[in-house]
Design a protein around this motif. Structure first.
Motif, PDB file in Angstrom:
ATOM      1  N   ALA A 194      44.930  28.340  38.246  1.00  0.00           N
ATOM      2  CA  ALA A 194      45.612  29.835  38.240  1.00  0.00           C
ATOM      3  C   ALA A 194      43.729  30.700  39.007  1.00  0.00           C
ATOM      4  O   ALA A 194      42.636  29.829  39.117  1.00  0.00           O
ATOM      5  CB  ALA A 194      45.369  30.598  37.342  1.00  0.00           C
ATOM      6  N   ALA A 195      43.516  31.079  39.829  1.00  0.00           N
ATOM      7  CA  ALA A 195      42.791  32.281  40.597  1.00  0.00           C
ATOM      8  C   ALA A 195      42.660  33.851  40.174  1.00  0.00           C
ATOM      9  O   ALA A 195      43.922  33.875  40.424  1.00  0.00           O
ATOM     10  CB  ALA A 195      42.111  31.538  42.061  1.00  0.00           C
ATOM     11  N   PHE A 224      42.712  26.242  43.000  1.00  0.00           N
ATOM     12  CA  PHE A 224      42.111  27.599  43.428  1.00  0.00           C
ATOM     13  C   PHE A 224      40.777  28.425  43.522  1.00  0.00           C
ATOM     14  O   PHE A 224      40.218  27.318  43.241  1.00  0.00           O
ATOM     15  CB  PHE A 224      43.208  28.355  41.800  1.00  0.00           C
ATOM     16  N   GLY A 225      40.943  28.215  43.965  1.00  0.00           N
ATOM     17  CA  GLY A 225      39.586  29.152  44.465  1.00  0.00           C
ATOM     18  C   GLY A 225      39.187  30.992  44.630  1.00  0.00           C
ATOM     19  O   GLY A 225      40.470  31.798  44.954  1.00  0.00           O
ATOM     20  N   PHE A 228      37.395  34.275  38.100  1.00  0.00           N
ATOM     21  CA  PHE A 228      37.716  33.762  37.287  1.00  0.00           C
ATOM     22  C   PHE A 228      38.976  32.298  37.850  1.00  0.00           C
ATOM     23  O   PHE A 228      39.560  32.809  38.416  1.00  0.00           O
ATOM     24  CB  PHE A 228      38.460  34.273  36.354  1.00  0.00           C
ATOM     25  N   VAL A 229      38.423  31.469  37.614  1.00  0.00           N
ATOM     26  CA  VAL A 229      39.216  30.433  38.145  1.00  0.00           C
ATOM     27  C   VAL A 229      39.370  29.406  37.015  1.00  0.00           C
ATOM     28  O   VAL A 229      38.460  28.932  36.287  1.00  0.00           O
ATOM     29  CB  VAL A 229      38.396  29.748  39.517  1.00  0.00           C
ATOM     30  N   PHE A 253      35.449  44.036  48.126  1.00  0.00           N
ATOM     31  CA  PHE A 253      36.413  42.744  48.443  1.00  0.00           C
ATOM     32  C   PHE A 253      36.301  41.884  47.673  1.00  0.00           C
ATOM     33  O   PHE A 253      35.635  40.755  48.410  1.00  0.00           O
ATOM     34  CB  PHE A 253      37.411  43.106  50.150  1.00  0.00           C
ATOM     35  N   SER A 254      37.764  41.142  47.719  1.00  0.00           N
ATOM     36  CA  SER A 254      37.533  39.780  47.528  1.00  0.00           C
ATOM     37  C   SER A 254      38.970  38.849  48.224  1.00  0.00           C
ATOM     38  O   SER A 254      40.270  39.314  48.300  1.00  0.00           O
ATOM     39  CB  SER A 254      37.601  39.602  45.949  1.00  0.00           C
ATOM     40  N   ILE A 255      39.329  37.394  48.113  1.00  0.00           N
ATOM     41  CA  ILE A 255      40.763  36.539  48.616  1.00  0.00           C
ATOM     42  C   ILE A 255      40.884  35.313  46.806  1.00  0.00           C
ATOM     43  O   ILE A 255      39.863  35.188  46.249  1.00  0.00           O
ATOM     44  CB  ILE A 255      40.113  36.228  49.346  1.00  0.00           C
ATOM     45  N   CYS A 256      41.867  35.510  46.500  1.00  0.00           N
ATOM     46  CA  CYS A 256      42.406  34.571  45.174  1.00  0.00           C
ATOM     47  C   CYS A 256      43.666  33.553  46.561  1.00  0.00           C
ATOM     48  O   CYS A 256      44.337  33.866  46.810  1.00  0.00           O
ATOM     49  CB  CYS A 256      42.800  34.941  44.444  1.00  0.00           C
TER      50      CYS A 256
END
Length: 255
Positions: free
Chosen positions: A44-45, A22-23, A39-40, A3-6
């Motif tokens: 954008a993230a 952005f992170g 990718f940031v 799992f991930s968060i942008c």
């Protein structure tokens, strides 16, 4: 790829300048997730996961940097990808969000869009992992407000009412999701985690805590948090030790 968060945040520094940041933060029960998923840029993230295609993340950010909206950029990439049913792709730009989870991702999988953020995951113990990650971020989100902890000489604040740097808050969001169960593949001992943040704000010294990875560990989120704390400490000590040199360098070429 777990799992991930942008996230996207807009903020104003005490000197009245407006900035964007952005992170992405991500964790998985495999090594080296920091090389594959986040990718940031200053615009954008994006996170690519499940059956990873790094080109989706790399080109997605490039397309947004070139002026496309994140929805258009990522939708176009997914539409042209033969492996789309096994992909997860999500991200944010300054104006919108995008999430995609292919129907062949491994259960439990899903995604969620919020106010200036997205979360997604697969092979999870359940939906509560994403809910906990999102709620932890929402509780500390910064958007359209003055951010007193940013700036070249204000990396940290002891005031409980002031927000922590985004990288720390993203690590905390991962920790909340992990506490809810995280990746269900308990038979895999080697895990990894990463956090990457970019902003339009300039610094005398680039904050090292904005780009951190733990590539192989049995406790990646705890290790990432410890690495963050050490990087923050080193950053603050360096600013103090070399403050005069930074000031002289900033004056170079002026009259």
């Amino acid at each position: 790829m777990t799992f991930s968060i942008c996230v996207h945040e807009s903020y104003e520094t005490p000197d009245g300048e407006s900035h964007e940041r952005f992170g992405v933060a991500v964790t998985t029960r495999l090594p080296g997730v920091g090389t594959l998923c986040p990718f940031v840029s200053e615009n954008a993230a994006v996170a690519t996961q499940s059956l990873v295609n790094v080109n989706l993340g790399r080109r997605g950010v490039e397309y947004v940097d070139d002026g496309l909206a994140v929805e258009d950029a990522l939708e176009a990439l997914i539409s042209a990808d033969d492996g789309a049913p096994q992909r997860q792709l999500h991200g944010v730009d300054a104006d919108g969000t995008f999430t995609f989870s292919g129907e062949e991702c491994v259960e439990w999988f899903g995604d969620r869009e919020g106010d200036h953020y997205t979360v997604a995951g697969n092979m999870l113990t359940g939906e509560s992992v994403l809910e906990a990650t999102a709620e932890a971020y929402e509780a500390t989100a910064v958007h359209g407000t003055t951010d007193p902890v940013t700036g070249p000489n204000a990396a940290h604040s002891d005031d409980d009412d002031e927000p922590d740097p985004l990288a720390k808050r993203l690590i905390d969001a991962l920790a909340a999701g992990h506490h809810e169960g995280g990746d269900k593949r308990e038979e895999l001992a080697v895990q990894s985690a990463a956090v990457v943040v970019e902003s339009t704000e300039s610094h005398d010294m680039t904050p090292p805590y904005n780009d951190l990875r733990v590539d192989a560990s049995e406790t990646p989120i705890a290790d990432l948090r410890e690495t963050y704390d050490l990087a923050m400490q080193g950053y603050e000590e360096t600013l103090v030790k070399y403050e005069e040199a930074y000031e002289e360098d900033s004056l170079a070429g002026t009259e």
